[in-house]
Design a protein around this motif. Structure first.
Motif, PDB file in Angstrom:
ATOM      1  N   GLN A   1       0.590  28.357 -10.348  1.00 46.04           N
ATOM      2  CA  GLN A   1       1.502  27.227 -10.185  1.00 46.04           C
ATOM      3  C   GLN A   1       0.888  26.165  -9.286  1.00 46.04           C
ATOM      4  O   GLN A   1       1.025  24.965  -9.545  1.00 46.04           O
ATOM      5  CB  GLN A   1       2.834  27.708  -9.623  1.00 46.04           C
ATOM      6  CG  GLN A   1       3.588  28.643 -10.543  1.00 46.04           C
ATOM      7  CD  GLN A   1       3.709  28.091 -11.949  1.00 46.04           C
ATOM      8  OE1 GLN A   1       4.312  27.047 -12.168  1.00 46.04           O
ATOM      9  NE2 GLN A   1       3.122  28.766 -12.912  1.00 46.04           N
ATOM     10  N   ASP A   2       0.208  26.601  -8.234  1.00 46.06           N
ATOM     11  CA  ASP A   2      -0.515  25.644  -7.388  1.00 46.06           C
ATOM     12  C   ASP A   2      -1.581  24.925  -8.206  1.00 46.06           C
ATOM     13  O   ASP A   2      -1.751  23.705  -8.103  1.00 46.06           O
ATOM     14  CB  ASP A   2      -1.169  26.363  -6.208  1.00 46.06           C
ATOM     15  CG  ASP A   2      -0.149  26.895  -5.209  1.00 46.06           C
ATOM     16  OD1 ASP A   2       1.005  26.435  -5.242  1.00 46.06           O
ATOM     17  OD2 ASP A   2      -0.504  27.788  -4.422  1.00 46.06           O
ATOM     18  N   GLY A   3      -2.284  25.697  -9.033  1.00 42.94           N
ATOM     19  CA  GLY A   3      -3.319  25.105  -9.877  1.00 42.94           C
ATOM     20  C   GLY A   3      -2.750  24.105 -10.860  1.00 42.94           C
ATOM     21  O   GLY A   3      -3.368  23.080 -11.158  1.00 42.94           O
ATOM     22  N   LEU A   4      -1.559  24.394 -11.386  1.00 42.53           N
ATOM     23  CA  LEU A   4      -0.917  23.481 -12.321  1.00 42.53           C
ATOM     24  C   LEU A   4      -0.584  22.162 -11.649  1.00 42.53           C
ATOM     25  O   LEU A   4      -0.785  21.087 -12.232  1.00 42.53           O
ATOM     26  CB  LEU A   4       0.344  24.124 -12.892  1.00 42.53           C
ATOM     27  CG  LEU A   4       1.175  23.259 -13.850  1.00 42.53           C
ATOM     28  CD1 LEU A   4       0.359  22.851 -15.058  1.00 42.53           C
ATOM     29  CD2 LEU A   4       2.438  23.999 -14.270  1.00 42.53           C
ATOM     30  N   GLN A   5      -0.076  22.211 -10.428  1.00 43.86           N
ATOM     31  CA  GLN A   5       0.267  20.973  -9.726  1.00 43.86           C
ATOM     32  C   GLN A   5      -0.983  20.147  -9.438  1.00 43.86           C
ATOM     33  O   GLN A   5      -0.973  18.912  -9.594  1.00 43.86           O
ATOM     34  CB  GLN A   5       0.999  21.286  -8.424  1.00 43.86           C
ATOM     35  CG  GLN A   5       1.537  20.041  -7.713  1.00 43.86           C
ATOM     36  CD  GLN A   5       2.470  19.236  -8.599  1.00 43.86           C
ATOM     37  OE1 GLN A   5       3.433  19.763  -9.151  1.00 43.86           O
ATOM     38  NE2 GLN A   5       2.188  17.950  -8.749  1.00 43.86           N
ATOM     39  N   ILE A   6      -2.060  20.815  -9.037  1.00 45.27           N
ATOM     40  CA  ILE A   6      -3.319  20.103  -8.792  1.00 45.27           C
ATOM     41  C   ILE A   6      -3.814  19.465 -10.084  1.00 45.27           C
ATOM     42  O   ILE A   6      -4.267  18.312 -10.101  1.00 45.27           O
ATOM     43  CB  ILE A   6      -4.374  21.063  -8.220  1.00 45.27           C
ATOM     44  CG1 ILE A   6      -3.964  21.519  -6.815  1.00 45.27           C
ATOM     45  CG2 ILE A   6      -5.753  20.398  -8.172  1.00 45.27           C
ATOM     46  CD1 ILE A   6      -4.796  22.662  -6.274  1.00 45.27           C
ATOM     47  N   PHE A   7      -3.716  20.218 -11.185  1.00 42.03           N
ATOM     48  CA  PHE A   7      -4.153  19.693 -12.479  1.00 42.03           C
ATOM     49  C   PHE A   7      -3.329  18.469 -12.878  1.00 42.03           C
ATOM     50  O   PHE A   7      -3.874  17.460 -13.344  1.00 42.03           O
ATOM     51  CB  PHE A   7      -4.035  20.777 -13.545  1.00 42.03           C
ATOM     52  CG  PHE A   7      -4.389  20.306 -14.924  1.00 42.03           C
ATOM     53  CD1 PHE A   7      -5.717  20.099 -15.281  1.00 42.03           C
ATOM     54  CD2 PHE A   7      -3.400  20.057 -15.868  1.00 42.03           C
ATOM     55  CE1 PHE A   7      -6.054  19.655 -16.554  1.00 42.03           C
ATOM     56  CE2 PHE A   7      -3.724  19.615 -17.133  1.00 42.03           C
ATOM     57  CZ  PHE A   7      -5.051  19.414 -17.484  1.00 42.03           C
ATOM     58  N   ARG A   8      -2.032  18.534 -12.704  1.00 47.68           N
ATOM     59  CA  ARG A   8      -1.174  17.390 -13.052  1.00 47.68           C
ATOM     60  C   ARG A   8      -1.552  16.166 -12.231  1.00 47.68           C
ATOM     61  O   ARG A   8      -1.609  15.047 -12.761  1.00 47.68           O
ATOM     62  CB  ARG A   8       0.291  17.741 -12.825  1.00 47.68           C
ATOM     63  CG  ARG A   8       0.843  18.789 -13.767  1.00 47.68           C
ATOM     64  CD  ARG A   8       2.303  19.098 -13.489  1.00 47.68           C
ATOM     65  NE  ARG A   8       3.161  17.960 -13.817  1.00 47.68           N
ATOM     66  CZ  ARG A   8       4.478  17.958 -13.654  1.00 47.68           C
ATOM     67  NH1 ARG A   8       5.084  19.023 -13.153  1.00 47.68           N
ATOM     68  NH2 ARG A   8       5.198  16.902 -13.975  1.00 47.68           N
ATOM     69  N   ASN A   9      -1.832  16.362 -10.955  1.00 44.19           N
ATOM     70  CA  ASN A   9      -2.227  15.242 -10.105  1.00 44.19           C
ATOM     71  C   ASN A   9      -3.560  14.660 -10.551  1.00 44.19           C
ATOM     72  O   ASN A   9      -3.742  13.436 -10.613  1.00 44.19           O
ATOM     73  CB  ASN A   9      -2.303  15.680  -8.646  1.00 44.19           C
ATOM     74  CG  ASN A   9      -0.950  16.034  -8.067  1.00 44.19           C
ATOM     75  OD1 ASN A   9       0.087  15.618  -8.577  1.00 44.19           O
ATOM     76  ND2 ASN A   9      -0.942  16.812  -6.997  1.00 44.19           N
ATOM     77  N   ASN A  10      -4.521  15.551 -10.856  1.00 49.55           N
ATOM     78  CA  ASN A  10      -5.830  15.085 -11.310  1.00 49.55           C
ATOM     79  C   ASN A  10      -5.725  14.328 -12.636  1.00 49.55           C
ATOM     80  O   ASN A  10      -6.392  13.307 -12.846  1.00 49.55           O
ATOM     81  CB  ASN A  10      -6.783  16.269 -11.487  1.00 49.55           C
ATOM     82  CG  ASN A  10      -7.255  16.843 -10.178  1.00 49.55           C
ATOM     83  OD1 ASN A  10      -7.211  16.181  -9.144  1.00 49.55           O
ATOM     84  ND2 ASN A  10      -7.714  18.089 -10.195  1.00 49.55           N
ATOM     85  N   LEU A  11      -4.884  14.847 -13.529  1.00 45.73           N
ATOM     86  CA  LEU A  11      -4.716  14.204 -14.831  1.00 45.73           C
ATOM     87  C   LEU A  11      -4.096  12.818 -14.677  1.00 45.73           C
ATOM     88  O   LEU A  11      -4.544  11.851 -15.300  1.00 45.73           O
ATOM     89  CB  LEU A  11      -3.856  15.079 -15.737  1.00 45.73           C
ATOM     90  CG  LEU A  11      -3.573  14.536 -17.140  1.00 45.73           C
ATOM     91  CD1 LEU A  11      -4.874  14.312 -17.907  1.00 45.73           C
ATOM     92  CD2 LEU A  11      -2.658  15.486 -17.901  1.00 45.73           C
ATOM     93  N   LYS A  12      -3.069  12.706 -13.851  1.00 44.54           N
ATOM     94  CA  LYS A  12      -2.435  11.401 -13.631  1.00 44.54           C
ATOM     95  C   LYS A  12      -3.431  10.404 -13.037  1.00 44.54           C
ATOM     96  O   LYS A  12      -3.464   9.232 -13.428  1.00 44.54           O
ATOM     97  CB  LYS A  12      -1.232  11.563 -12.702  1.00 44.54           C
ATOM     98  CG  LYS A  12      -0.041  12.243 -13.351  1.00 44.54           C
ATOM     99  CD  LYS A  12       1.105  12.410 -12.357  1.00 44.54           C
ATOM    100  CE  LYS A  12       2.290  13.110 -13.000  1.00 44.54           C
ATOM    101  NZ  LYS A  12       3.404  13.341 -12.042  1.00 44.54           N
ATOM    102  N   ASP A  13      -4.241  10.870 -12.094  1.00 45.37           N
ATOM    103  CA  ASP A  13      -5.253  10.000 -11.492  1.00 45.37           C
ATOM    104  C   ASP A  13      -6.276   9.555 -12.533  1.00 45.37           C
ATOM    105  O   ASP A  13      -6.645   8.368 -12.587  1.00 45.37           O
ATOM    106  CB  ASP A  13      -5.957  10.740 -10.353  1.00 45.37           C
ATOM    107  CG  ASP A  13      -7.069   9.919  -9.741  1.00 45.37           C
ATOM    108  OD1 ASP A  13      -6.771   8.878  -9.125  1.00 45.37           O
ATOM    109  OD2 ASP A  13      -8.245  10.312  -9.889  1.00 45.37           O
ATOM    110  N   CYS A  14      -6.710  10.492 -13.378  1.00 50.12           N
ATOM    111  CA  CYS A  14      -7.674  10.161 -14.434  1.00 50.12           C
ATOM    112  C   CYS A  14      -7.085   9.162 -15.423  1.00 50.12           C
ATOM    113  O   CYS A  14      -7.743   8.195 -15.821  1.00 50.12           O
ATOM    114  CB  CYS A  14      -8.100  11.444 -15.154  1.00 50.12           C
ATOM    115  SG  CYS A  14      -9.203  11.179 -16.555  1.00 50.12           S
TER     116      CYS A  14
END
Length: 249
Positions: free
Chosen positions: A157-170
């Motif tokens: 779940q922590d990894g999912l939140q980091i991924f969502r943040n990275n995706l939005k930034d990208c």
């Protein structure tokens, strides 16, 4: 041609199994599917084929045309662009490319998709490594949809939140907008209270949630170089992949 990337920057969640199984499910529906093994570990490749002449690294370095790298698999309508498997201390063309060239060629996968689409494929699926850097961003620029894979545990779940943040930034930096509306919960075991709490929380989100139950056939399928559909699986496992295939069509 629909272009899909299976991604998250956390390892050990089953991205390759999901990528191979989704590709096989779409192929079994009569669609012409290409799976690109974009992980330098080459696990999707070792799962689907025993031998090949060229791999993705050679395509990206411009040594061969992409058509020459595409190989058939044992699943009708399913084809693969392979990657030579490596150990952690070795290197291969793909690993070298991503560390030396990826940042300089942001549109390389966009260009490759144009060629691949001209070959008559209905779907192209990327299996990716547990990373989120320039190489993964280049893939994101070329796809229509992102599917994330997690397990029903706190770390994922922590990894999912980091991924969502990275995706939005990208998406903001690159001015791209691949859809991200599906999350695969892999190896679900409803006997664990924490798993049920995480699943319930995700189901209240804006995402489509597909549950893949714990199934020993996943591991055995990899060993014998078969897809989960060829190996046989629990009925609800196969139904889950049918659901996932319907969501990305």
């Amino acid at each position: 041609m629909k272009k899909i990337v299976i991604a998250i920057q956390k390892g050990g969640v089953g991205k390759t199994t999901i990528s191979v199984s989704l590709a096989a499910q779409l192929a079994l529906s009569g669609k012409k599917v290409l799976l690109i093994d974009a992980d330098s570990q080459g696990n999707a490749t070792s799962n689907l084929v025993e031998t090949f002449e060229y791999d993705l690294g050679e395509v990206l370095f411009g040594k061969i045309e992409v058509e020459k790298s595409i190989v058939p698999t044992s699943v009708e309508n399913l084809f693969l662009i392979p990657t030579q498997a490596i150990s952690e201390n070795e290197t291969n063309g793909l690993k070298l490319y991503r560390s030396t060239q990826a940042v300089r060629e942001p549109f390389i996968f966009v260009d490759l998709m144009s060629v691949i689409e001209s070959l008559g494929f209905d779907y192209c699926i990327f299996d990716t490594s547990p990373a989120f850097d320039a190489f993964e961003e280049n893939i994101l620029q070329a796809v229509d949809e992102v599917v994330a894979v997690v397990k029903a545990d706190g770390y994922s779940q922590d990894g999912l939140q980091i991924f969502r943040n990275n995706l939005k930034d990208c998406q903001k930096r690159k001015h791209i907008s691949p859809k991200f509306q599906t999350i695969v919960l892999n190896e679900v075991n409803h006997s664990y209270k924490l798993a049920n709490e995480i699943i319930d929380a995700l189901k209240t989100s804006e995402f489509n949630i597909v549950e893949i139950p714990q199934d020993q056939n996943f591991k055995s399928a990899t060993i014998v170089r078969k897809t989960i559909q060829q190996q046989g699986a629990k009925t609800n496992t196969l139904e889950s992949f049918k659901t996932l295939a319907d969501l990305v069509k």
